[in-house]
Write a protein that holds these residues in place. Structure first.
Motif, mmCIF file in Angstrom:
data_model
loop_
_atom_site.group_PDB
_atom_site.id
_atom_site.type_symbol
_atom_site.label_atom_id
_atom_site.label_comp_id
_atom_site.label_asym_id
_atom_site.label_seq_id
_atom_site.Cartn_x
_atom_site.Cartn_y
_atom_site.Cartn_z
ATOM 1 N N ARG B 69 0.822 -1.219 0.000
ATOM 2 C CA ARG B 69 0.000 0.000 0.000
ATOM 3 C C ARG B 69 0.854 1.266 0.000
ATOM 4 O O ARG B 69 2.048 1.239 0.316
ATOM 5 N N ILE B 132 -6.666 2.541 1.633
ATOM 6 C CA ILE B 132 -7.985 2.775 2.228
ATOM 7 C C ILE B 132 -7.887 3.613 3.501
ATOM 8 O O ILE B 132 -8.610 4.608 3.662
ATOM 9 N N ARG B 133 -6.995 3.260 4.416
ATOM 10 C CA ARG B 133 -6.911 4.011 5.668
ATOM 11 C C ARG B 133 -6.487 5.460 5.418
ATOM 12 O O ARG B 133 -6.968 6.385 6.074
ATOM 13 N N VAL B 136 -9.557 7.192 4.263
ATOM 14 C CA VAL B 136 -10.503 7.362 5.375
ATOM 15 C C VAL B 136 -10.071 8.518 6.270
ATOM 16 O O VAL B 136 -10.887 9.349 6.676
ATOM 17 N N ILE B 149 -14.835 3.614 -0.374
ATOM 18 C CA ILE B 149 -13.446 3.918 -0.716
ATOM 19 C C ILE B 149 -13.005 2.887 -1.749
ATOM 20 O O ILE B 149 -12.800 1.716 -1.421
ATOM 21 N N LEU B 150 -12.887 3.319 -2.992
ATOM 22 C CA LEU B 150 -12.380 2.432 -4.042
ATOM 23 C C LEU B 150 -10.964 2.865 -4.398
ATOM 24 O O LEU B 150 -10.431 3.799 -3.824
ATOM 25 N N GLU B 153 -5.982 0.032 -3.453
ATOM 26 C CA GLU B 153 -5.895 -1.073 -2.494
ATOM 27 C C GLU B 153 -6.993 -2.113 -2.717
ATOM 28 O O GLU B 153 -6.786 -3.299 -2.464
ATOM 29 N N VAL B 154 -8.158 -1.677 -3.188
ATOM 30 C CA VAL B 154 -9.241 -2.635 -3.447
ATOM 31 C C VAL B 154 -8.859 -3.549 -4.616
ATOM 32 O O VAL B 154 -9.129 -4.751 -4.603
#
Lengths: 241, 241
Positions: B69, B132-133, B136, B149-150, B153-154
């Motif tokens: 990530r 994602i974090r 966020v 949240i796309l 990382e997804v």
């Protein structure tokens, strides 16, 4: 027992815990059944559809089938239930439309207020077997204020497979105990606890209707045991202030 | 040209498009540099850190390195820049803390209002290389009302790798043209268009500071070309009402 002050994120089971899937699916099925099989009960139809849920995921959990999202499993399960019910005249478009019943579920009465309270201090996200678009549609319709959509589709595995819990904590950049799973199902919480997550059990006495026999009480000493999500918010407030 | 009425979801580049990374990183770096290298300019430090961004992702895009990530790449890049700047005394904790600069970026002045307007009619989500974090934390601090949240990382790949665009549309259950990428970067939009997505270019004249030379104008006839996100909301309203 978790040190309650270390919790940084709350992740939620959705079907049964945050939304009332049985009443929602029955409501959407009723109009369909009126056309195709008016003798069938919409709640029994919802229950029959839901009974296919866990076996379908088990094919993927066991490794016999690669991951496909829950919308796909729901539709396959629906086709099975229709065949078994002797409903042969439904068009593909009608089946697609009925499959969206799961995208239109109503929250339990406490869910929206409690999530807004909890969001002030914690990262909140679904940790559901539902796919991302399914979670987005429920949230937009119901006003659920998630910070992110986590769960099965992000990890490409179904609960209670252990990596769903561990990889979710990792994605959040948190130690497992800093993440609390909130669920109405003892089995889900047991799997989360085995991976070190904190646990909150919310009793949902009518998820399966008035004669529910399962998950009426905590089967382990979960970190929190509450009757609704506002009670969880109050207990978390009390544990930190 | 996309039929504008078919757009169902708007996905956003974040760094430079929705938030002002350069000013935010320089602000966070300033206190650190004051302690460790007061002769260095915080904006030049931010630019040097950002110059490592694309080469680090290229290792993963090329397949030479498995996905990690962006928080991990940012920290590795920071360590490189510190070494090159002759800063040897920073502790691991200080480096971790400075790496969080990217979690504390401010939105451009139009972003929050426009996203709230756009959310009324469209699914909105980041399609960022940020993890994602990271997304966020930016959203919670700035009040960005994402539906999900796309992004990298997804999909476990970095833009402009083609699967980031195609898999995101698939996750949304939409045809590519029903998804519009909103970005301040012609290259990102070109990659999205090659995969069939709709495209909106927003000019951000000072992303790279007052002397910016790149991305000052649309290099293709994008479906939308706007000066800020409120202009996009107005054009989308006009195209449908």
């Amino acid at each position: 027992m978790t040190n309650r002050t270390e919790i940084k994120a709350l992740v939620f089971d959705i079907f049964g815990t945050v939304v009332d899937w049985r009443r929602g699916v029955a409501r959407e099925a009723a109009a369909f059944l009126q056309r195709h099989a008016p003798h069938l009960d919409a709640f029994e139809f919802a229950d029959a559809w839901r009974r296919e849920y866990s076996p379908a995921m088990e094919e993927i959990r066991s490794g016999r089938r690669p991951y496909v999202r829950l919308d796909v499993l729901h539709r396959e399960n629906l086709v099975k239930v229709l065949a078994r019910s002797g409903i042969a005249a439904a068009t593909d478009a009608e089946i697609d439309e009925l499959n969206l019943a799961w995208h239109r579920l109503d929250p339990w009465p406490d869910s929206v207020e409690a999530l807004n309270r909890l969001k002030r201090r914690f990262i909140i996200a679904p940790l559901s077997n539902g796919n991302i678009r399914l979670m987005v549609d429920i949230a937009r319709r119901a006003g659920l204020p998630w910070d992110a959509i986590l769960g099965a589709e992000v990890v490409r595995a179904y609960k209670p497979s252990p990596q769903v819990y561990t990889e979710t904590a990792d994605i959040l950049g948190l130690a497992p105990a800093e993440v609390c799973l909130v669920a109405a199902h003892n089995g889900d919480l047991a799997a989360a606890r085995r991976r070190g997550l904190s646990t909150a059990f919310v009793v949902r006495r009518t998820e399966h209707g008035p004669d529910q026999k399962t998950d009426l009480k905590a089967e382990q000493a979960w970190d929190f045991v509450v009757n609704d999500l506002n009670e969880l918010a109050s207990q978390l407030d009390a544990s930190i202030d």
